[in-house]
Design a protein around this motif. Structure first.
Motif, short mmCIF file in Angstrom:
data_model
loop_
_atom_site.label_atom_id
_atom_site.label_comp_id
_atom_site.label_asym_id
_atom_site.label_seq_id
_atom_site.Cartn_x
_atom_site.Cartn_y
_atom_site.Cartn_z
N GLY A 24 51.13 40.48 23.00
CA GLY A 24 50.76 40.24 21.66
C GLY A 24 49.26 39.43 22.43
N ALA A 25 49.13 39.86 23.64
CA ALA A 25 48.08 38.77 23.99
C ALA A 25 46.84 40.23 23.94
N GLN A 26 45.58 38.91 23.83
CA GLN A 26 44.21 39.92 22.92
C GLN A 26 43.69 40.27 24.36
N THR A 27 43.50 39.10 25.25
CA THR A 27 43.37 39.80 26.82
C THR A 27 44.27 39.47 27.93
N VAL A 28 43.81 40.88 29.02
CA VAL A 28 44.42 40.76 29.75
C VAL A 28 43.88 40.50 30.92
N ALA A 29 44.63 38.70 31.98
CA ALA A 29 43.50 38.49 32.77
C ALA A 29 44.08 38.88 34.57
N VAL A 30 43.47 39.79 34.86
CA VAL A 30 43.67 40.01 36.22
C VAL A 30 43.18 39.51 37.48
N ALA A 31 43.26 39.74 39.17
CA ALA A 31 42.56 39.20 39.93
C ALA A 31 42.30 39.92 40.72
N CYS A 35 43.30 46.71 39.75
CA CYS A 35 44.23 45.86 38.98
C CYS A 35 43.23 46.18 37.22
N LEU A 36 42.28 45.92 37.92
CA LEU A 36 41.08 45.45 36.93
C LEU A 36 40.14 46.75 35.96
N THR A 37 39.76 47.84 37.16
CA THR A 37 40.19 49.34 37.11
C THR A 37 41.19 50.38 36.52
N MET A 38 42.39 50.15 36.82
CA MET A 38 43.72 50.34 36.46
C MET A 38 43.67 50.69 34.77
N LEU A 39 43.98 48.79 34.26
CA LEU A 39 44.17 48.72 33.36
C LEU A 39 43.39 48.50 31.61
N ASP A 54 38.65 40.39 34.37
CA ASP A 54 39.00 39.12 35.77
C ASP A 54 38.70 37.90 35.50
N VAL A 55 39.57 37.38 36.40
CA VAL A 55 39.75 35.70 35.75
C VAL A 55 38.79 34.94 36.33
N VAL A 56 37.86 35.66 37.21
CA VAL A 56 36.85 34.80 37.42
C VAL A 56 35.58 34.90 36.31
N GLU A 57 35.33 36.19 35.68
CA GLU A 57 35.11 36.03 34.24
C GLU A 57 35.47 35.17 32.88
N LEU A 58 36.77 35.42 32.82
CA LEU A 58 37.47 33.96 31.72
C LEU A 58 37.27 32.36 32.43
N ARG A 62 34.06 30.23 30.12
CA ARG A 62 34.92 28.81 29.89
C ARG A 62 33.81 27.88 30.29
N LEU A 63 32.74 28.33 31.39
CA LEU A 63 31.82 27.29 32.64
C LEU A 63 30.59 26.97 31.28
N CYS A 64 30.50 28.77 31.01
CA CYS A 64 29.53 28.66 29.92
C CYS A 64 29.23 28.14 28.51
#
Length: 68
Positions: A24-31, A35-39, A54-58, A62-64
């Motif tokens: 039920g997730a709306q966002t899938v986080a990858v590292a 995996c980013l490209t694949m998903l 990517d977790v860095v994007e998330l 949040r920082l912004c």
């Protein structure tokens, strides 16, 4: 980094995204970039609107958000 698909009913990427969507997730986080490209590609194939980030994007988002 790149590996050919092994025989099976569906691509590993599609299977993994189906598993993530089942939560039920709306966002899938990858590292990892693979995996980013694949998903993300699997999301296009499944016509899913779930965000794959990517977790860095998330963290950057949040920082912004907290700086406003």
């Amino acid at each position: 980094m790149w590996k050919e698909e092994e025989p099976g009913d569906e691509a590993v990427s599609v299977n993994r995204l189906r598993e993530a969507l089942a939560t039920g997730a709306q966002t899938v986080a990858v590292a990892c970039p693979f995996c980013l490209t694949m998903l993300a590609d699997a999301g296009k194939e499944l016509q899913s609107d779930v965000a794959v980030k990517d977790v860095v994007e998330l963290a950057a988002e949040r920082l912004c958000d907290s700086g406003s």
